[in-house]
Each structure stands twice: as structure tokens, then as C-alpha cells.
Design a protein around this motif. Sequence first.
Motif, PDB file in Angstrom:
ATOM      1  N   GLY A 124       0.812  -1.213   0.000  1.00  0.00           N
ATOM      2  CA  GLY A 124       0.000   0.000   0.000  1.00  0.00           C
ATOM      3  C   GLY A 124       0.842   1.257   0.000  1.00  0.00           C
ATOM      4  N   ILE A 125       0.441   2.253   0.798  1.00  0.00           N
ATOM      5  CA  ILE A 125       1.079   3.559   0.759  1.00  0.00           C
ATOM      6  C   ILE A 125       2.509   3.535   1.291  1.00  0.00           C
ATOM      7  CG2 ILE A 125      -1.093   4.822   0.897  1.00  0.00           C
ATOM      8  CD1 ILE A 125      -0.651   5.205   3.836  1.00  0.00           C
ATOM      9  N   TYR A 126       2.888   2.508   2.033  1.00  0.00           N
ATOM     10  CA  TYR A 126       4.250   2.415   2.568  1.00  0.00           C
ATOM     11  C   TYR A 126       5.075   1.346   1.865  1.00  0.00           C
ATOM     12  CZ  TYR A 126       2.348   5.340   6.273  1.00  0.00           C
ATOM     13  OH  TYR A 126       1.749   6.359   6.968  1.00  0.00           O
ATOM     14  N   ALA A 127       4.633   0.903   0.706  1.00  0.00           N
ATOM     15  CA  ALA A 127       5.404  -0.072  -0.066  1.00  0.00           C
ATOM     16  C   ALA A 127       6.754   0.533  -0.436  1.00  0.00           C
ATOM     17  CB  ALA A 127       4.634  -0.470  -1.317  1.00  0.00           C
ATOM     18  N   GLY A 128       7.800  -0.271  -0.352  1.00  0.00           N
ATOM     19  CA  GLY A 128       9.152   0.204  -0.626  1.00  0.00           C
ATOM     20  C   GLY A 128      10.019   0.252   0.603  1.00  0.00           C
ATOM     21  N   TYR A 129       9.404   0.374   1.788  1.00  0.00           N
ATOM     22  CA  TYR A 129      10.158   0.295   3.041  1.00  0.00           C
ATOM     23  C   TYR A 129      10.330  -1.159   3.450  1.00  0.00           C
ATOM     24  CZ  TYR A 129       9.493   5.327   3.738  1.00  0.00           C
ATOM     25  OH  TYR A 129       9.513   6.685   3.598  1.00  0.00           O
ATOM     26  N   ASP A 130      11.442  -1.452   4.118  1.00  0.00           N
ATOM     27  CA  ASP A 130      11.639  -2.796   4.660  1.00  0.00           C
ATOM     28  C   ASP A 130      10.761  -3.022   5.883  1.00  0.00           C
ATOM     29  OD1 ASP A 130      13.478  -3.429   2.708  1.00  0.00           O
ATOM     30  OD2 ASP A 130      15.203  -2.815   3.903  1.00  0.00           O
ATOM     31  N   ALA A 131      10.470  -1.950   6.614  1.00  0.00           N
ATOM     32  CA  ALA A 131       9.613  -2.078   7.799  1.00  0.00           C
ATOM     33  C   ALA A 131       9.057  -0.716   8.174  1.00  0.00           C
ATOM     34  CB  ALA A 131      10.392  -2.667   8.980  1.00  0.00           C
ATOM     35  N   VAL A 132       7.884  -0.718   8.816  1.00  0.00           N
ATOM     36  CA  VAL A 132       7.272   0.491   9.377  1.00  0.00           C
ATOM     37  C   VAL A 132       7.051   0.242  10.863  1.00  0.00           C
ATOM     38  CG1 VAL A 132       5.257   1.990   9.402  1.00  0.00           C
ATOM     39  CG2 VAL A 132       6.160   1.174   7.217  1.00  0.00           C
ATOM     40  N   ILE A 133       7.579   1.137  11.702  1.00  0.00           N
ATOM     41  CA  ILE A 133       7.439   1.038  13.157  1.00  0.00           C
ATOM     42  C   ILE A 133       6.468   2.123  13.613  1.00  0.00           C
ATOM     43  CG2 ILE A 133       8.619   1.136  15.376  1.00  0.00           C
ATOM     44  CD1 ILE A 133      11.161   0.235  13.985  1.00  0.00           C
ATOM     45  N   ASP A 134       5.350   1.708  14.187  1.00  0.00           N
ATOM     46  CA  ASP A 134       4.304   2.643  14.613  1.00  0.00           C
ATOM     47  C   ASP A 134       4.179   2.590  16.133  1.00  0.00           C
ATOM     48  OD1 ASP A 134       2.205   4.365  14.773  1.00  0.00           O
ATOM     49  OD2 ASP A 134       0.752   3.099  13.734  1.00  0.00           O
ATOM     50  N   LEU A 135       4.460   3.707  16.802  1.00  0.00           N
ATOM     51  CA  LEU A 135       4.338   3.804  18.258  1.00  0.00           C
ATOM     52  C   LEU A 135       2.963   4.338  18.615  1.00  0.00           C
ATOM     53  CD1 LEU A 135       7.635   5.188  17.777  1.00  0.00           C
ATOM     54  CD2 LEU A 135       7.542   4.022  19.973  1.00  0.00           C
ATOM     55  N   ARG A 136       2.287   3.666  19.540  1.00  0.00           N
ATOM     56  CA  ARG A 136       0.922   4.045  19.917  1.00  0.00           C
ATOM     57  C   ARG A 136       0.903   4.684  21.299  1.00  0.00           C
ATOM     58  NH1 ARG A 136      -2.860   1.966  16.359  1.00  0.00           N
ATOM     59  NH2 ARG A 136      -1.750   1.672  14.374  1.00  0.00           N
ATOM     60  N   THR A 137       0.271   5.864  21.385  1.00  0.00           N
ATOM     61  CA  THR A 137       0.176   6.596  22.648  1.00  0.00           C
ATOM     62  C   THR A 137      -0.840   5.941  23.577  1.00  0.00           C
ATOM     63  OG1 THR A 137       0.728   8.652  21.513  1.00  0.00           O
ATOM     64  CG2 THR A 137      -0.313   8.857  23.659  1.00  0.00           C
ATOM     65  N   ARG A 138      -0.566   5.960  24.878  1.00  0.00           N
ATOM     66  CA  ARG A 138      -1.487   5.415  25.867  1.00  0.00           C
ATOM     67  C   ARG A 138      -2.834   6.121  25.807  1.00  0.00           C
ATOM     68  NH1 ARG A 138       2.047   6.806  30.873  1.00  0.00           N
ATOM     69  NH2 ARG A 138      -0.031   6.947  31.777  1.00  0.00           N
ATOM     70  N   PRO A 139      -3.918   5.394  26.010  1.00  0.00           N
ATOM     71  CA  PRO A 139      -5.245   6.038  26.057  1.00  0.00           C
ATOM     72  C   PRO A 139      -5.310   7.047  27.213  1.00  0.00           C
ATOM     73  CG  PRO A 139      -5.459   3.657  25.833  1.00  0.00           C
ATOM     74  CD  PRO A 139      -4.017   3.926  26.124  1.00  0.00           C
ATOM     75  N   LEU A 140      -5.971   8.175  26.968  1.00  0.00           N
ATOM     76  CA  LEU A 140      -6.186   9.217  27.974  1.00  0.00           C
ATOM     77  C   LEU A 140      -4.894   9.830  28.493  1.00  0.00           C
ATOM     78  CD1 LEU A 140      -9.007   7.520  30.086  1.00  0.00           C
ATOM     79  CD2 LEU A 140      -9.240   9.035  28.102  1.00  0.00           C
ATOM     80  N   TYR A 141      -3.810   9.716  27.711  1.00  0.00           N
ATOM     81  CA  TYR A 141      -2.525  10.271  28.154  1.00  0.00           C
ATOM     82  C   TYR A 141      -2.556  11.801  28.107  1.00  0.00           C
ATOM     83  CZ  TYR A 141       2.421  11.505  28.121  1.00  0.00           C
ATOM     84  OH  TYR A 141       3.651  12.068  28.404  1.00  0.00           O
ATOM     85  N   THR A 142      -2.051  12.423  29.170  1.00  0.00           N
ATOM     86  CA  THR A 142      -1.892  13.871  29.204  1.00  0.00           C
ATOM     87  C   THR A 142      -0.476  14.179  29.675  1.00  0.00           C
ATOM     88  OG1 THR A 142      -4.218  14.358  29.627  1.00  0.00           O
ATOM     89  CG2 THR A 142      -2.624  16.020  30.302  1.00  0.00           C
ATOM     90  N   GLY A 143       0.204  15.036  28.953  1.00  0.00           N
ATOM     91  CA  GLY A 143       1.559  15.374  29.364  1.00  0.00           C
ATOM     92  C   GLY A 143       2.195  16.346  28.386  1.00  0.00           C
ATOM     93  N   TYR A 144       3.322  16.905  28.802  1.00  0.00           N
ATOM     94  CA  TYR A 144       4.081  17.779  27.918  1.00  0.00           C
ATOM     95  C   TYR A 144       5.552  17.458  28.084  1.00  0.00           C
ATOM     96  CZ  TYR A 144       4.917  20.537  32.168  1.00  0.00           C
ATOM     97  OH  TYR A 144       5.278  20.930  33.421  1.00  0.00           O
ATOM     98  N   GLU A 145       6.305  17.760  27.082  1.00  0.00           N
ATOM     99  CA  GLU A 145       7.728  17.495  27.149  1.00  0.00           C
ATOM    100  C   GLU A 145       8.465  18.451  26.221  1.00  0.00           C
ATOM    101  OE1 GLU A 145       8.345  13.493  25.113  1.00  0.00           O
ATOM    102  OE2 GLU A 145       6.191  13.611  25.430  1.00  0.00           O
ATOM    103  N   GLY A 146       9.709  18.737  26.558  1.00  0.00           N
ATOM    104  CA  GLY A 146      10.513  19.640  25.748  1.00  0.00           C
ATOM    105  C   GLY A 146      11.963  19.249  25.783  1.00  0.00           C
ATOM    106  N   LEU A 147      12.715  19.709  24.805  1.00  0.00           N
ATOM    107  CA  LEU A 147      14.122  19.353  24.726  1.00  0.00           C
ATOM    108  C   LEU A 147      14.880  20.471  24.044  1.00  0.00           C
ATOM    109  CD1 LEU A 147      15.811  16.053  23.781  1.00  0.00           C
ATOM    110  CD2 LEU A 147      16.223  18.019  22.318  1.00  0.00           C
ATOM    111  N   ALA A 148      16.092  20.750  24.535  1.00  0.00           N
ATOM    112  CA  ALA A 148      17.011  21.671  23.881  1.00  0.00           C
ATOM    113  C   ALA A 148      18.378  21.010  23.826  1.00  0.00           C
ATOM    114  CB  ALA A 148      17.078  22.998  24.624  1.00  0.00           C
TER     115      ALA A 148
END
Length: 583
Positions: A124-148
Amino acid sequence: MKRFYFIITIILSCGLPMFGQEPADTLKSKQLDEVVVSAKLLERKGNEDIITVTKSMREGTKNVGELLGRVTGVFYNPLTTDLQYLGSKNILILVDGVEKNADYIKRLRPERFNKIKITNMPTGIYAGYDAVIDLRTRPLYTGYEGLALAEVVMVPDGNNGEGKSLRSSRSIGQFTYTREKFNIDFSTGYTFAQQGFSDYFERSYPLNGLVETTLENKGDSPNKLGRNSRYYADFAIDYEINRRHSISAKLSTTPSSSRDDYEYNIVRAFTGRNYNDTVFEKQDIDVKGRMDLLAGLWYRGRVSGWRLNANLAYNHIGYKWCNSVRRSSGYENIDNRKVLSKYVSGGMEASRQSSNSKWMFSLSDNFIFTNYRENRLGTDRKLSGNKSFRNTFNGAVQFQGSDKLSFGLNAGFSVFRNSYKGESDTHVTPKAGAQMMWMPSNKMLMRFNYKVSTQYPSLSRLQNYGQFIDSLMYNVGNPRLKPALNHNLSLSATIFNSVTIEGRYNRMSNSILEYLTPEYGEIPSGAETYYTQRGSVNGTRDNWSVNLTYNKAFGTHWQMSLTGSVVGHSAEYRGGKILQNPP
């Protein structure tokens, strides 16, 4: 060569779970007359591996890159942030099914995710890649994060060029805020790099009786210096409308510039003549004011049992390309142009499973429309231009007999149409594939994949004009190039969850190959003589490789990875072997 590294990293992050939310690592279980049924931590569905992220898996990890490094078959290098899966870097990382900057994803906090889905050899739309890794967020997750982050690399003692001790600098900032169904993220960064190196060679023109040989510089002073700078800013919004529908939007801008300077002292000798001379050559290639703009929309949902994935994007790339070659003999070649590319792309994939979850069906269609133009800088005279349209349709079926055996088939076609100067060429190529997963024991996993895909010629090779790029070198485009048909076969075996042996064979008919031929005519100096013409043709190319990868984690903080490959390449045009650079 001495190197000094100065790295400053600041990470600010916070996760705020919703009141009354179940702990993220709790696996639900059901008591049935003294029999406890627990959720599995690893579930295989055909070419998909679904991994439950546990507290022990996250323990000691500071970011998603390190978290993925604990998944079987994945190796994460914390120094370079490179990520490999089963020895391959040809992978795509998603967050909740949405494409985002890979470096941004790898720096997210592991606490926000509860599932990792890995799709091997996707269709399908990702044909050509050897693999697709999809990370799923926890249900009802609330949070913030930052990085410099800031990094500076210094190379003293003139090895990088006179007064060029600064090799590179990089600064990155990102911020993400998630509140249940709503997510916003912003990432920005600036990179600067300059590197000096030396290059010496000999060029021979037998028909002209000319041999050009570059002289080495005194000391260790490099004769090439490359500099580039790049800034980027990405802003994205994701919103889950309800449990069945979600949308995302992204806006990205990437201004950049680069410059490459070359300086050569060249000895010119002529066969049969007791004469030679030395000329000084200076070449500057300058890409000014490059601006990449991207705006895109994504939709994911479920309708009547079908899982839908759709996207639409617009991409605008414009820059000034300036190339000058000057020699002390008086030869001069100035090539300054303005390049503009506009892309409109989109696609849709629909998939569903049978009632017993053993069969999966999918249909996908993707397109990209391109408008490319080159104009002479200063006069705005049109040098070349073309419009192209590409469309790929694909259907697939997969069968999951058990956790230890599955197979899949897919078929479709691709259409490529290239238009230039009132003419056009249309090519239709097939698309097909077969996959099988077999796990003969808990200590061995084998995968077989075969796919037929289309590889399109680059826009620069399709341009319908030619010009001298050196005193005796003429470069020409070929608007009649055909898309390449790519046959790719792979077989892999993973043993003890740590050793992977893989064999690959790739055959490309109508492969895009570069050729050199002798021509006779007027050269830039006004004389008539032989010169070399360089262009592109369709031929046949074969590539094969045998890869061995070993990944092993030791305790919480140590991981070892070893990778080795043996590769081979060959190319053929009209029955004769030709020379080319390996891909």
C-alpha cells in the motif's frame, strides 16, 4: 586527526496522568475457575508484530530511541541516533499512524507509549520500506515534554582547511503537548557544517591525445571545501474526533544554502607532442536561498469495518543554482539558473479483516503530480521544464493461519506520464508481491519476500536539453527515459532473537544508467574537435547481498551489535557490459 566534542543537552519533560486512570503497565486479566488468561506481550498478525510496552521494558530508557533498542531485531546507536531493524536502515517510524520527523520521534519520552507495531515489508502507501514502526500513545494520556540540544565539533591544526577549525554545529529544540485526544508538537533546529578534504585524479581523452593530472597540494592543506547550513521548523496538530476518526495537519519550512569550492593545479600533457603546461582551475558550486515548504493533511478512520488511511500534501522547492569554472588559461564556464519544483501528492488505503481475523484485504491508490522548471538566472530565459504524473494502484490479501505461519499476495499497476515541449510519454508497469512468515520453533523466525515495484527517473535526468559542463565534457538529458522495473527477492532467518542472516537479490530492468560516448564538434573555445558526451539510458542492473546481523542486550545499560555484508553489482546495456558507480 584530533577532534574535540562539546555537547550540551537539556531535557525538560513531564507526564501528568488523568485522575483515576489505570496504570499504564497493567495487563488486564480475567479469572475463570482458577485459570488466569493474560494479555500477550507479543502478538503476531501476518507481517505485523504488536509489542506491549511494559514498565520493565521502559526502565532505564531516556527516550524512544533507547526504548526501540530493546525490541528484538532493533539496534539504536545513542551517539548517532541511527536506528536499524534486522540490519536495515530503510525503515519508517510513525506516531499513532502519523509521519513525523524521525529525530523528533526518537527523542520523545517512553512513558507516553503502550504499544509498538512493526509491519514487515509493508504494502500500500508504505510499499518500498523494509519495515514500518508505529508507536501508539497510551489512552487518555496527558503530558508535555521539551528538549534543547547544542553540539559543536572542532578540528584543529588546519586539517579542515585554513582557519576552518569549526567542523560542525547543531542546535535543536522541540516541544510537545498532549491532552487525551489532542496533540500539538513543534520542533526546530539549525545545523552548520564545513569540511575540507583532498581529491587527486587523472583524466584521459584518448581521441584528443590529452591527459590531465592534478598535483598534490603542499602539506596537508585540502583542495576542496564544502559548507552548508540548514534551518527547519515543523508544526503539527493531531486530533482524535472520536474512536473511529482522527485527523492531522502539518506545516513545515526548511530554508537552507550550500557552497562547494574546488581548487586544482592541473598538468596537461599531449600524446605525441613534447609539450605540457600547468593550469590553475577554480570551481564554485553555490546553492542560494533554497526554500522547502510543505503543507499536508492526514486522515485515519474506520467505516463499516474498513480501516482507512488518506493523505494530501503540497510541496514547494525553489532555489538558485550557480556554478562557475575558471582556469588560468582563460577558459570560463558560468552556469547560473533558477530551479522551481511544485508537487501535489496524495493517497488512500482501505483495509479490513475477516470475521475470524485470519484474512486481511487492502486496496490502495497513490499519486504525485510534479511541475518542474529551470530558468537562466538574470535573463529568466526558460532552459527546460516538464510535468509528470505518477499513479500506483495496489490490492493485497494476507492469511494468518496461526502465530507461526502466514502469507500474503499483492498485485497492481503503476502509470507514469512525462510531458515536455508539447510531447508526452506514458508508461504502464506491473506491481506484484508475495510474503511468507514461518516460525518453525520459538528460537527461529523465517521471512520470505518478493516484490515487483517501479523506480522513476530523477527530474534532472528527464530534462530535454544539453550543455557543456567542462571544456571537453557535454551533459545531456533524456526525456524519454522509462521507469525501471524492480524485482526484489529476500530471505531472512532470525535465530535466538539475536542473530539474523539475510540474502537479497535485486534485478532492475530499464534501470537508469549513465553512459559516456565520444562526439565531434565545436567546443566552448570555438575549435572543432572530439569531446565526451555524458547522458542517461535504460539498461539492466543486478545487485545481490548476504547480510549478517547480531544484536544482544546485556543487562539494562549494555547492548552489542555486529553487522557484516558481502555485496555484488553488475550492469548491462544492449548486450555490452558498462562501468558505473555502485548504488
